[in-house]
Write a protein that holds these residues in place. Structure first.
Motif, PDB file in Angstrom:
ATOM      1  N   TRP A 181       0.764  -0.800   0.148  1.00  8.04           N
ATOM      2  CA  TRP A 181      -0.030   0.166  -0.505  1.00  8.04           C
ATOM      3  C   TRP A 181       0.713   1.632  -0.190  1.00  8.04           C
ATOM      4  O   TRP A 181       0.508   2.376  -1.177  1.00  8.04           O
ATOM      5  CB  TRP A 181      -1.092   0.400   1.178  1.00  8.04           C
ATOM      6  CG  TRP A 181      -2.248  -0.363   0.807  1.00  8.04           C
ATOM      7  CD1 TRP A 181      -3.191  -2.123   0.890  1.00  8.04           C
ATOM      8  CD2 TRP A 181      -3.628   0.656  -0.248  1.00  8.04           C
ATOM      9  NE1 TRP A 181      -3.781  -1.963   0.790  1.00  8.04           N
ATOM     10  CE2 TRP A 181      -4.036  -0.462   0.113  1.00  8.04           C
ATOM     11  CE3 TRP A 181      -3.797   1.416  -0.309  1.00  8.04           C
ATOM     12  CZ2 TRP A 181      -5.772  -0.447  -0.441  1.00  8.04           C
ATOM     13  CZ3 TRP A 181      -4.611   2.009  -1.077  1.00  8.04           C
ATOM     14  CH2 TRP A 181      -5.596   0.379  -1.210  1.00  8.04           C
ATOM     15  N   TRP A 182       2.142   1.174   0.903  1.00 10.77           N
ATOM     16  CA  TRP A 182       3.077   2.717   0.725  1.00 10.77           C
ATOM     17  C   TRP A 182       3.386   2.516  -0.972  1.00 10.77           C
ATOM     18  O   TRP A 182       3.590   3.479  -1.177  1.00 10.77           O
ATOM     19  CB  TRP A 182       3.886   1.772   1.669  1.00 10.77           C
ATOM     20  CG  TRP A 182       4.882   3.252   2.319  1.00 10.77           C
ATOM     21  CD1 TRP A 182       4.342   4.709   1.753  1.00 10.77           C
ATOM     22  CD2 TRP A 182       6.014   3.384   3.107  1.00 10.77           C
ATOM     23  NE1 TRP A 182       5.916   5.231   2.214  1.00 10.77           N
ATOM     24  CE2 TRP A 182       6.253   4.543   3.064  1.00 10.77           C
ATOM     25  CE3 TRP A 182       6.804   2.302   3.391  1.00 10.77           C
ATOM     26  CZ2 TRP A 182       8.015   4.881   3.455  1.00 10.77           C
ATOM     27  CZ3 TRP A 182       7.910   2.952   4.477  1.00 10.77           C
ATOM     28  CH2 TRP A 182       8.082   3.958   4.290  1.00 10.77           C
ATOM     29  N   ALA A 183       3.972   1.960  -1.536  1.00  8.01           N
ATOM     30  CA  ALA A 183       4.159   1.682  -2.584  1.00  8.01           C
ATOM     31  C   ALA A 183       3.088   1.957  -3.208  1.00  8.01           C
ATOM     32  O   ALA A 183       3.701   2.927  -5.125  1.00  8.01           O
ATOM     33  CB  ALA A 183       5.019   0.633  -2.593  1.00  8.01           C
ATOM     34  N   GLY A 184       2.369   1.763  -3.646  1.00  9.19           N
ATOM     35  CA  GLY A 184       1.142   2.114  -4.400  1.00  9.19           C
ATOM     36  C   GLY A 184       0.339   4.091  -3.803  1.00  9.19           C
ATOM     37  O   GLY A 184       0.346   4.892  -5.101  1.00  9.19           O
ATOM     38  N   ALA A 185       0.817   4.685  -3.010  1.00  6.78           N
ATOM     39  CA  ALA A 185       0.653   5.314  -2.450  1.00  6.78           C
ATOM     40  C   ALA A 185       1.467   6.805  -2.866  1.00  6.78           C
ATOM     41  O   ALA A 185       1.392   7.478  -3.607  1.00  6.78           O
ATOM     42  CB  ALA A 185       0.845   5.853  -1.775  1.00  6.78           C
ATOM     43  N   LEU A 186       2.808   5.427  -3.092  1.00  7.62           N
ATOM     44  CA  LEU A 186       3.879   6.699  -3.717  1.00  7.62           C
ATOM     45  C   LEU A 186       3.903   6.775  -4.742  1.00  7.62           C
ATOM     46  O   LEU A 186       4.095   8.032  -6.082  1.00  7.62           O
ATOM     47  CB  LEU A 186       5.267   6.198  -3.457  1.00  7.62           C
ATOM     48  CG  LEU A 186       5.076   6.373  -1.622  1.00  7.62           C
ATOM     49  CD1 LEU A 186       6.992   5.504  -1.801  1.00  7.62           C
ATOM     50  CD2 LEU A 186       5.933   7.759  -1.583  1.00  7.62           C
ATOM     51  N   TYR A 187       3.208   5.920  -5.870  1.00  3.03           N
ATOM     52  CA  TYR A 187       3.715   5.999  -7.094  1.00  3.03           C
ATOM     53  C   TYR A 187       1.955   6.405  -7.329  1.00  3.03           C
ATOM     54  O   TYR A 187       2.498   7.547  -8.986  1.00  3.03           O
ATOM     55  CB  TYR A 187       3.049   4.649  -7.688  1.00  3.03           C
ATOM     56  CG  TYR A 187       2.578   4.115  -9.704  1.00  3.03           C
ATOM     57  CD1 TYR A 187       3.349   3.057  -9.120  1.00  3.03           C
ATOM     58  CD2 TYR A 187       1.836   4.587  -9.856  1.00  3.03           C
ATOM     59  CE1 TYR A 187       3.321   2.951 -10.966  1.00  3.03           C
ATOM     60  CE2 TYR A 187       1.944   3.710 -11.057  1.00  3.03           C
ATOM     61  CZ  TYR A 187       2.452   2.982 -11.809  1.00  3.03           C
ATOM     62  OH  TYR A 187       2.872   3.802 -12.890  1.00  3.03           O
TER      63      TYR A 187
END
Length: 203
Positions: A181-187
């Motif tokens: 989810w963190w990577a998705g938010a940064l994306y």
């Protein structure tokens, strides 16, 4: 930090890294068939299903490493690699949830993340941009989940090996889900910055 170079080094299709990614894609329906066979009255093939997932994890590591070392980074490879990652995660979620090994709420949480990233990709595509490069964080999340799922499948059974595998798998699942989810938010943040820069340039 990027997992791989963004610069395309070759237009070749039949490279070793691309063939590894293609083999991973072929393994997706094989894994799904193996893990779901007991649901339809067939024998349990969890050992083979675990082997397919492990081979997928190894090839996921090798295709990127070999592409960088041999100067074989291609646009096709940059598309195949994340596509194979997502398909393995989705197929594993389907299989393990159907077998009632994975709780539905966790599946919903991970599927929601895929839907979220899908919306971001759609907005980028409409603006004329392709997918963004895979980040180190996103790759770390995928590795956590790819380790978690075979261990979770191994945890089905009696005995200390199965119990330990079950405990370790949930540690990987929580880390992987959080990072995913963190990577998705940064994306999404990166995509927003690109779209805002384009609007500013158009003014």
């Amino acid at each position: 930090m990027e997992v791989q170079e963004t610069r395309v080094q070759t237009d070749r299709v039949l490279t070793i890294p691309n063939l590894l990614s293609m083999a991973r894609l072929v393994g997706v329906p094989i894994f799904l068939w193996l893990v779901l066979w007991p649901v339809f009255g067939g024998p349990k093939n969890d050992g083979w299903a675990i082997a397919v997932l492990m081979l997928s994890g190894v090839s996921d590591y090798l295709d990127g490493k070999l592409a960088r070392r041999w100067g074989q980074i291609s646009r096709l490879g940059q598309l195949l690699d994340p596509a194979a990652d997502r398909l393995y995660i989705v197929s594993t979620l389907v299989g393990l949830t159907w077998r009632e090994i994975l709780p539905w709420w966790l599946t919903a949480l991970l599927v929601a993340r895929e839907a979220f990233v899908g919306v971001v990709l759609l907005r980028l595509n409409r603006a004329g941009y392709g997918p963004l490069n895979v980040s180190f964080l996103g790759k770390a999340a995928t590795f956590n989940l790819m380790y978690a799922f075979p261990l979770l499948l191994l945890g089905v059974g009696e005995g200390w090996v199965h119990r330990v595998a079950g405990v370790v798998s949930w540690a990987f699942i929580w880390w992987g889900t959080t990072l995913y989810w963190w990577a998705g938010a940064l994306y999404a943040v990166q995509a927003r910055q690109i779209l805002q820069a384009e609007r500013s340039a158009a003014v």
